[in-house]
Design a protein around this motif. Structure first.
Motif, short mmCIF file in Angstrom:
data_model
loop_
_atom_site.label_atom_id
_atom_site.label_comp_id
_atom_site.label_asym_id
_atom_site.label_seq_id
_atom_site.Cartn_x
_atom_site.Cartn_y
_atom_site.Cartn_z
N PRO A 177 0.52 -1.16 0.40
CA PRO A 177 -0.35 -0.17 -0.16
C PRO A 177 0.95 1.58 -0.19
O PRO A 177 2.11 1.10 0.54
CB PRO A 177 -1.32 -0.07 1.25
N ILE A 178 0.47 2.48 -0.61
CA ILE A 178 0.72 3.45 -0.65
C ILE A 178 -0.17 4.85 0.52
O ILE A 178 -0.80 4.77 0.00
CB ILE A 178 1.23 4.72 -1.81
N VAL A 179 0.22 5.22 1.27
CA VAL A 179 -0.63 6.01 2.29
C VAL A 179 0.13 7.52 2.24
O VAL A 179 1.77 7.63 2.36
CB VAL A 179 -0.43 5.46 3.16
N GLY A 180 -0.46 8.17 1.60
CA GLY A 180 -0.30 9.63 1.30
C GLY A 180 0.14 11.04 2.89
O GLY A 180 -0.36 10.50 3.59
N PRO A 181 0.65 11.05 2.64
CA PRO A 181 1.30 11.77 1.05
C PRO A 181 3.06 11.05 1.41
O PRO A 181 3.75 11.03 1.96
CB PRO A 181 1.76 13.61 1.69
N ASP A 182 2.46 10.57 -0.21
CA ASP A 182 3.58 10.02 -0.63
C ASP A 182 3.79 10.03 -2.13
O ASP A 182 3.00 10.54 -2.82
CB ASP A 182 3.72 8.32 -0.44
N ALA A 183 4.53 9.24 -3.27
CA ALA A 183 4.14 9.11 -4.48
C ALA A 183 4.81 8.22 -4.48
O ALA A 183 4.85 7.88 -4.47
CB ALA A 183 5.83 9.74 -5.18
N PHE A 184 4.57 7.88 -6.10
CA PHE A 184 4.57 6.53 -7.09
C PHE A 184 5.51 7.18 -8.52
O PHE A 184 5.15 7.97 -9.04
CB PHE A 184 3.60 5.35 -6.94
N THR A 185 6.02 6.00 -9.16
CA THR A 185 6.82 6.19 -10.24
C THR A 185 5.87 4.72 -10.95
O THR A 185 6.37 3.97 -10.68
CB THR A 185 8.38 6.72 -10.67
N CYS A 186 5.67 4.68 -12.58
CA CYS A 186 5.55 3.88 -13.17
C CYS A 186 6.34 3.61 -14.13
O CYS A 186 6.20 5.64 -15.20
CB CYS A 186 4.34 3.62 -13.23
N THR A 187 6.71 3.72 -15.06
CA THR A 187 7.69 3.43 -15.86
C THR A 187 7.81 2.32 -17.13
O THR A 187 7.64 1.40 -16.65
CB THR A 187 9.43 3.00 -15.88
N PHE A 188 7.79 2.51 -18.49
CA PHE A 188 7.41 1.73 -19.64
C PHE A 188 8.50 2.05 -20.39
O PHE A 188 8.80 3.51 -20.39
CB PHE A 188 6.30 2.56 -20.09
N VAL A 189 9.15 1.12 -20.52
CA VAL A 189 9.59 0.80 -21.59
C VAL A 189 9.37 0.48 -22.83
O VAL A 189 8.91 -0.51 -23.36
CB VAL A 189 11.04 -0.03 -20.86
N VAL A 190 9.59 1.60 -24.64
CA VAL A 190 9.49 1.44 -25.16
C VAL A 190 9.57 0.06 -26.13
O VAL A 190 10.24 0.03 -26.65
CB VAL A 190 8.78 2.46 -26.05
N THR A 191 8.56 -0.68 -26.29
CA THR A 191 9.55 -1.88 -27.03
C THR A 191 9.11 -2.04 -28.76
O THR A 191 9.66 -2.95 -29.80
CB THR A 191 9.39 -3.38 -26.51
N THR A 192 7.76 -0.65 -28.51
CA THR A 192 7.46 -0.99 -29.85
C THR A 192 7.41 0.07 -30.52
O THR A 192 6.69 0.82 -29.27
CB THR A 192 6.48 -1.72 -30.54
N ALA A 193 7.58 1.51 -31.28
CA ALA A 193 7.50 2.48 -31.60
C ALA A 193 6.23 3.40 -31.24
O ALA A 193 5.23 2.06 -31.84
CB ALA A 193 7.84 2.53 -32.72
N ILE A 194 5.82 3.59 -30.91
CA ILE A 194 4.93 4.54 -30.40
C ILE A 194 4.44 5.90 -31.39
O ILE A 194 4.96 6.66 -31.18
CB ILE A 194 4.36 5.08 -28.63
N PRO A 195 3.27 5.15 -32.46
CA PRO A 195 2.82 6.26 -33.56
C PRO A 195 2.46 7.89 -33.16
O PRO A 195 1.83 7.62 -32.03
CB PRO A 195 2.11 5.60 -33.94
N LEU A 196 2.82 8.05 -33.63
CA LEU A 196 1.71 9.50 -33.75
C LEU A 196 0.37 9.61 -32.56
O LEU A 196 -0.53 8.71 -33.20
CB LEU A 196 1.35 11.06 -35.13
N ASN A 197 -0.06 10.46 -31.61
CA ASN A 197 -1.64 9.74 -31.60
C ASN A 197 -1.46 9.05 -30.66
O ASN A 197 -2.67 8.04 -29.86
CB ASN A 197 -2.87 10.39 -32.01
N GLY A 198 -0.54 8.04 -29.93
CA GLY A 198 -0.46 6.44 -29.33
C GLY A 198 -0.74 7.09 -27.98
O GLY A 198 -0.70 7.29 -27.81
N THR A 199 -1.24 5.96 -27.53
CA THR A 199 -1.91 5.99 -26.60
C THR A 199 -0.70 4.47 -25.95
O THR A 199 -1.03 3.29 -26.12
CB THR A 199 -3.18 5.50 -26.13
N LEU A 200 -0.89 5.00 -24.27
CA LEU A 200 0.11 3.35 -23.90
C LEU A 200 -1.16 2.96 -22.76
O LEU A 200 -2.12 3.29 -22.64
CB LEU A 200 1.04 4.19 -22.30
#
Length: 97
Positions: free
Chosen positions: A69-92
């Motif tokens: 659990p994450i209890v505020g005040p706190d922060a989290f970081t989510c990371t996405f490494v691109v394995t296939t190019a993301i096109p114009l207007n692409g959504t993760l």
């Protein structure tokens, strides 16, 4: 309410946050040039005082820290490494917590 910030060394995508009941959706869409393979995208979410994230399973492609659990005040970081190019207007894949 969760606050979120998106950053990448050389791009400016859009981050949209929505609340649905007790869930939040963070959706990242990139309106600019394609994002090449190997790029790293990070979303930092700020969890304010009085808010907690009890469980969260990031979708495929995302890794998030710290573990719940994450209890505020706190922060989290989510990371996405691109394995296939993301096109114009692409959504993760959306982050639902």
């Amino acid at each position: 309410m969760l606050a979120g910030y998106f950053y990448d060394s050389h791009r400016t995508p859009h981050v949209r946050k929505q609340k649905d009941g007790d869930k939040y959706l963070i959706q990242v869409t990139h309106p600019g040039q394609p994002i090449p393979t190997g790029s790293r995208i990070e979303v930092v979410g700020l969890v304010p005082q009085g808010v907690s994230i009890g469980r969260f399973s990031p979708p495929q492609g995302w890794t998030c820290t710290p573990p719940c659990p994450i209890v505020g005040p706190d922060a989290f970081t989510c990371t996405f490494v691109v394995t296939t190019a993301i096109p114009l207007n692409g959504t993760l894949p959306g982050l639902v917590m």
